[in-house]
Design a protein around this motif. Sequence first.
Motif, mmCIF file in Angstrom:
data_model
loop_
_atom_site.group_PDB
_atom_site.id
_atom_site.type_symbol
_atom_site.label_atom_id
_atom_site.label_comp_id
_atom_site.label_asym_id
_atom_site.label_seq_id
_atom_site.Cartn_x
_atom_site.Cartn_y
_atom_site.Cartn_z
ATOM 1 N N ASN A 1 0.744 -1.135 0.141
ATOM 2 C CA ASN A 1 0.020 0.136 -0.006
ATOM 3 C C ASN A 1 0.788 1.297 0.238
ATOM 4 O O ASN A 1 1.305 1.895 1.022
ATOM 5 C CB ASN A 1 -0.951 0.066 1.080
ATOM 6 N N PRO A 2 1.208 1.761 -1.091
ATOM 7 C CA PRO A 2 2.116 3.056 -1.317
ATOM 8 C C PRO A 2 1.340 4.293 -0.729
ATOM 9 O O PRO A 2 2.093 5.235 -0.748
ATOM 10 C CB PRO A 2 2.437 3.132 -2.778
ATOM 11 N N LEU A 3 0.106 4.535 -0.645
ATOM 12 C CA LEU A 3 -0.506 5.440 -0.049
ATOM 13 C C LEU A 3 -0.800 5.342 1.502
ATOM 14 O O LEU A 3 -1.699 6.222 1.685
ATOM 15 C CB LEU A 3 -1.782 5.432 -0.816
ATOM 16 N N ASP A 4 -0.264 4.557 2.225
ATOM 17 C CA ASP A 4 -0.501 4.695 3.536
ATOM 18 C C ASP A 4 0.406 5.568 4.304
ATOM 19 O O ASP A 4 1.657 5.382 4.420
ATOM 20 C CB ASP A 4 0.051 3.047 3.977
ATOM 21 N N ALA A 5 0.146 6.966 4.671
ATOM 22 C CA ALA A 5 0.839 7.871 5.201
ATOM 23 C C ALA A 5 1.550 7.550 6.509
ATOM 24 O O ALA A 5 2.536 8.074 6.749
ATOM 25 C CB ALA A 5 0.062 9.278 5.000
ATOM 26 N N GLU A 6 0.669 6.999 7.270
ATOM 27 C CA GLU A 6 1.331 6.544 8.622
ATOM 28 C C GLU A 6 2.619 5.383 8.159
ATOM 29 O O GLU A 6 3.732 5.849 8.992
ATOM 30 C CB GLU A 6 0.308 5.631 9.455
ATOM 31 N N ASN A 7 2.393 4.536 7.460
ATOM 32 C CA ASN A 7 3.697 3.737 7.039
ATOM 33 C C ASN A 7 4.769 4.623 6.731
ATOM 34 O O ASN A 7 6.263 4.313 6.833
ATOM 35 C CB ASN A 7 3.068 2.541 6.090
ATOM 36 N N LEU A 8 4.476 5.229 5.882
ATOM 37 C CA LEU A 8 5.536 6.492 5.220
ATOM 38 C C LEU A 8 6.305 7.121 6.256
ATOM 39 O O LEU A 8 7.430 7.264 6.375
ATOM 40 C CB LEU A 8 5.115 7.345 4.104
ATOM 41 N N ASP B 1 16.729 10.245 1.909
ATOM 42 C CA ASP B 1 15.562 9.306 1.837
ATOM 43 C C ASP B 1 14.637 9.585 2.822
ATOM 44 O O ASP B 1 13.530 9.422 2.476
ATOM 45 C CB ASP B 1 16.282 7.865 2.086
ATOM 46 N N ALA B 2 14.899 9.811 4.082
ATOM 47 C CA ALA B 2 13.949 10.000 5.112
ATOM 48 C C ALA B 2 13.061 11.256 4.647
ATOM 49 O O ALA B 2 11.951 11.214 4.712
ATOM 50 C CB ALA B 2 14.643 10.342 6.381
ATOM 51 N N VAL B 3 13.715 12.220 4.192
ATOM 52 C CA VAL B 3 12.955 13.724 3.821
ATOM 53 C C VAL B 3 12.192 12.976 2.592
ATOM 54 O O VAL B 3 10.815 13.459 2.744
ATOM 55 C CB VAL B 3 13.933 14.438 3.375
ATOM 56 N N LEU B 4 12.504 12.231 1.800
ATOM 57 C CA LEU B 4 11.440 11.929 0.662
ATOM 58 C C LEU B 4 10.333 10.877 1.124
ATOM 59 O O LEU B 4 9.068 11.308 0.780
ATOM 60 C CB LEU B 4 12.487 11.124 -0.229
ATOM 61 N N LYS B 5 10.446 10.178 2.118
ATOM 62 C CA LYS B 5 9.466 9.500 2.504
ATOM 63 C C LYS B 5 8.385 10.501 3.277
ATOM 64 O O LYS B 5 7.256 10.093 3.201
ATOM 65 C CB LYS B 5 10.044 8.378 3.504
ATOM 66 N N LEU B 6 8.964 11.202 4.184
ATOM 67 C CA LEU B 6 8.310 12.162 4.931
ATOM 68 C C LEU B 6 7.427 13.142 4.220
ATOM 69 O O LEU B 6 6.189 13.233 4.256
ATOM 70 C CB LEU B 6 9.047 12.899 6.267
ATOM 71 N N GLU B 7 7.967 13.528 3.063
ATOM 72 C CA GLU B 7 7.333 14.482 2.143
ATOM 73 C C GLU B 7 6.300 13.891 1.375
ATOM 74 O O GLU B 7 5.018 14.238 1.243
ATOM 75 C CB GLU B 7 8.386 15.069 1.111
ATOM 76 N N SER C 1 2.355 14.556 1.359
ATOM 77 C CA SER C 1 1.549 14.703 0.097
ATOM 78 C C SER C 1 0.325 13.952 0.002
ATOM 79 O O SER C 1 -0.513 14.389 -0.592
ATOM 80 C CB SER C 1 2.450 14.420 -1.071
ATOM 81 N N ILE C 2 0.355 12.726 0.833
ATOM 82 C CA ILE C 2 -1.031 11.862 0.906
ATOM 83 C C ILE C 2 -1.792 12.593 2.011
ATOM 84 O O ILE C 2 -3.028 12.468 1.835
ATOM 85 C CB ILE C 2 -0.672 10.745 1.504
ATOM 86 N N ASN C 3 -1.183 13.066 3.235
ATOM 87 C CA ASN C 3 -2.050 13.558 4.256
ATOM 88 C C ASN C 3 -1.406 14.639 4.783
ATOM 89 O O ASN C 3 -0.478 14.722 5.562
ATOM 90 C CB ASN C 3 -2.189 12.526 5.336
ATOM 91 N N ASP D 1 2.807 14.428 12.915
ATOM 92 C CA ASP D 1 4.075 13.646 13.248
ATOM 93 C C ASP D 1 5.057 13.600 12.172
ATOM 94 O O ASP D 1 6.339 13.586 12.315
ATOM 95 C CB ASP D 1 3.622 12.002 13.765
ATOM 96 N N ALA D 2 4.373 13.543 10.802
ATOM 97 C CA ALA D 2 5.432 13.751 9.744
ATOM 98 C C ALA D 2 6.148 14.975 9.500
ATOM 99 O O ALA D 2 7.197 15.043 9.195
ATOM 100 C CB ALA D 2 4.535 13.377 8.426
#
Length: 208
Positions: free
Chosen positions: A27-34, A59-65, A69-71, A76-77
């Motif tokens: 699930n690439p759209l799971d903001a909590e997982n990202l 890489d961490a910045v990309l995941k958090l951004e 973008s999803i939420n 916390d992000a």
Amino acid sequence: MDLGNDFDRLLFFEHARKTCEANYIKNPLDAENLTKWGGALLELSQFQSPAESKPMLSDAVLKLEEALSINPKRHDAMWCLANAYTTTALLIPDIEEAKPFFDKAAHFFQQAVDEEPSNELYRKSLEISSKAPELHAEINKQQEVFGQALGGVGAPASSSSTSTTKTAAKKKKNNDFAYDVLGWVILAAGIVVWLGFAKNQAPSQPPR
């Protein structure tokens, strides 16, 4: 699991990183997982050399951004992203080059506070972030003094080298304080991330 031990923390967040990576495929759209993925990378970066830490932080910045973008309301992000920018800035010796990252960190700390005004940790992080550039400059200044002092080791004592040593000793307390404060900002991310992982991501206990 005792996360007070560095080795345990390393294993814990490496396990979390792999788990998040697997969940992302599902699930690439799971903001909590990202957010957890970015937080794990941020924590793991603390165990690396500066050269290895920088790509991990990117890489961490990309995941958090991506999570935001999803939420866009995920505080916390925002907070973890601010910590990632702070950590990145601390790895840049030149204050002028580091300043944009401190500015971004302050922006996202402020956003986190705006979304969650009652969160004391967010408010404290925002307060400390305003002092980060000044502390960064002080740290680098003391590193230069320390380097000069080391350069004089083995040479005959002179008034200049003695003065440098006294200056370094005199400012050591302030330097230690700077590291303590900035270290608190960086590691503070682990507090919330640990709680989230411990609740949802920690390895299951073997059956009795």
